[in-house]
Design an enzyme around this catalytic site. Sequence first.
Site, PDB file in Angstrom:
ATOM      1  N   GLY A 235       0.773  -1.170  -0.071  1.00 48.62           N
ATOM      2  CA  GLY A 235       0.021  -0.154   0.050  1.00 48.62           C
ATOM      3  C   GLY A 235       0.796   1.255   0.029  1.00 48.62           C
ATOM      4  O   GLY A 235       0.319   2.134  -0.673  1.00 48.62           O
ATOM      5  N   GLU A 252      -6.828  -0.424   1.367  1.00 46.29           N
ATOM      6  CA  GLU A 252      -7.371  -1.179   2.540  1.00 46.29           C
ATOM      7  C   GLU A 252      -6.517  -2.346   2.881  1.00 46.29           C
ATOM      8  O   GLU A 252      -6.018  -3.313   2.071  1.00 46.29           O
ATOM      9  CB  GLU A 252      -8.817  -1.992   2.221  1.00 46.29           C
ATOM     10  CG  GLU A 252      -9.570  -2.243   3.463  1.00 46.29           C
ATOM     11  CD  GLU A 252      -8.989  -3.513   4.067  1.00 46.29           C
ATOM     12  OE1 GLU A 252      -8.575  -3.539   5.065  1.00 46.29           O
ATOM     13  OE2 GLU A 252      -9.638  -4.645   3.498  1.00 46.29           O
ATOM     14  N   CYS A 286      -8.196  -9.845   6.645  1.00 48.33           N
ATOM     15  CA  CYS A 286      -7.898  -8.604   7.270  1.00 48.33           C
ATOM     16  C   CYS A 286      -8.400  -8.532   8.735  1.00 48.33           C
ATOM     17  O   CYS A 286      -7.801  -7.562   9.554  1.00 48.33           O
ATOM     18  CB  CYS A 286      -8.119  -7.473   6.379  1.00 48.33           C
ATOM     19  SG  CYS A 286      -8.711  -7.788   4.699  1.00 48.33           S
TER      20      CYS A 286
END
Length: 499
Positions: A235, A252, A286
Amino acid sequence: MTVATATYKNLIGGEWVDSSDGATFEVKDPANGELLGVFPESTREDVDRAVAAARGAYDKWRLMPAPHRGEILYKAAEIMVERKEDLAREMTREMGKVLAETRGDVQEAIDMLYYMGGEGRRMFGEVVPSELPDKMALSTRLPVGVVGAITPWNFPIAIPSWKLAPALICGNTVVFKPAEDTPILSLRLVEILIEAGLPKGVVNVVFGHGAVAGDAIVKHADVDLITFTGSTATGKAITKGAAEDLKRVSLELGGKNVIIVHEDADLDLAVEGIVWSAFGTSGQRCTAASRIVIHEKVYDEVAKRVVAAAEALTLGHGLEDGTDVGPVINQKQLDRISSYRAIGEADGATLLTGGERATEGDLADGFFYKPTVWGNVSPKARIAQEEIFGPVTALIKVSSFDEAIAVANDTTYGLSSSIFTKDVNLAFKAMRDLYTGITYINAGTTGAEIQLPFGGTKGTGNGHRDAGTAALDVYTEWKALYIDFSGKIQKAQIDELTF
Ligand code: ADP
């Protein structure tokens, strides 16, 4: 269902094509190493072509009335309902999690397609009063343009649907790079969308790895938006790569999710919630519960019961009856999870169960890791701070509610949290004070529904949300519209009005 080894192709501008240099990669069943498919290893040139196709399809797609775009999504949902069982079985082979969970994964995609299909007839803007007479003021949404969607392997059809469905309903076109470990189910979603009537070029698929195909999408000057779910490290790399063109980036990322067990908790519920949240999907969600913060008065009892429940779980192929926990996704993840054994020991934690690869019988052919519980973990220990992404959870003892909240918030992540308590006042304090994007009361840390925003605070993301109407904000630009029907040039903030 047929899952014979097949050779797959990229989808560019509605044509099925090999990668520009003919290179391929293999996809295998993580439970037994069986070869499931051979996929194109896409190059930068493939990405260029896919982006050009998405751009070429954009104007026609954005000008199609949103209710009609919604009908395509709705039809795709209907097709998926019919294929649910086949898709779930195929997903278990590709990704490893047990059938009950892969059915849930497919259902989530169905829900998302229906939900976003409905947005085709809502997608509300605002109509507000104007400060000037004979003038109207309102806001509406515009699509952003070409969306680059990069997805992980843990929810092989649900997460792609979280990206594609809102992107499409809002009028964007897409270049989609699925995870290299689970391209089959991503492809199934796209095949279904095409069957439902999606025009050529609206979704283009380039299979391949992050370093080349993923990076090429992120840095492509004609991609307007990157939507990504995956690791925090990736990310950050994506954010930097997209910064040159000031692309919008929706992330995310990881979590270090927490379940608080207060002294008054219903322990039967709490233990069931812990086991499901920590070991479901082999801890590869997650939102998996990797920290359990327990009041000292019930710590020993909870620890004993969680260990017993972990040891009672049956590992095996996710398609076999009686399997509770499947394999982890690949050798790299198995190695990473295994490396935390020594890290936990170095931190002074007590290994209560697990802590090693499972190799009994057929398990030796797959990437199986025993459900693992660490006791007496310090809140600052690495196993209590770093995302392990495997069937590993850390028990932390606290002596008060306030301490539990402080420990829960003491992490760089902020995705999901939960508390088991019967005290309504404490439940409301927890809802207010747990600084995470999702909080559950008397439930584990997993089980999000698609009609609410999904995402987290702090290092879990960058302020955007998947799912719910919040997702529309990712995939649209707001436009304010002023319509003056006074027949005069009127000046806001300047004209003096007399009424
Ligand atoms: P994991 O494989 O641990 O879930 P990653 O974040 O590395 O986590 O992978 C998630 C997705 O991101 C995959 O589709 C992968 O190919 C892609 N990816 C990995 N590295 C990059 C990168 N540098 N740029 C763009 N995409 C990437």
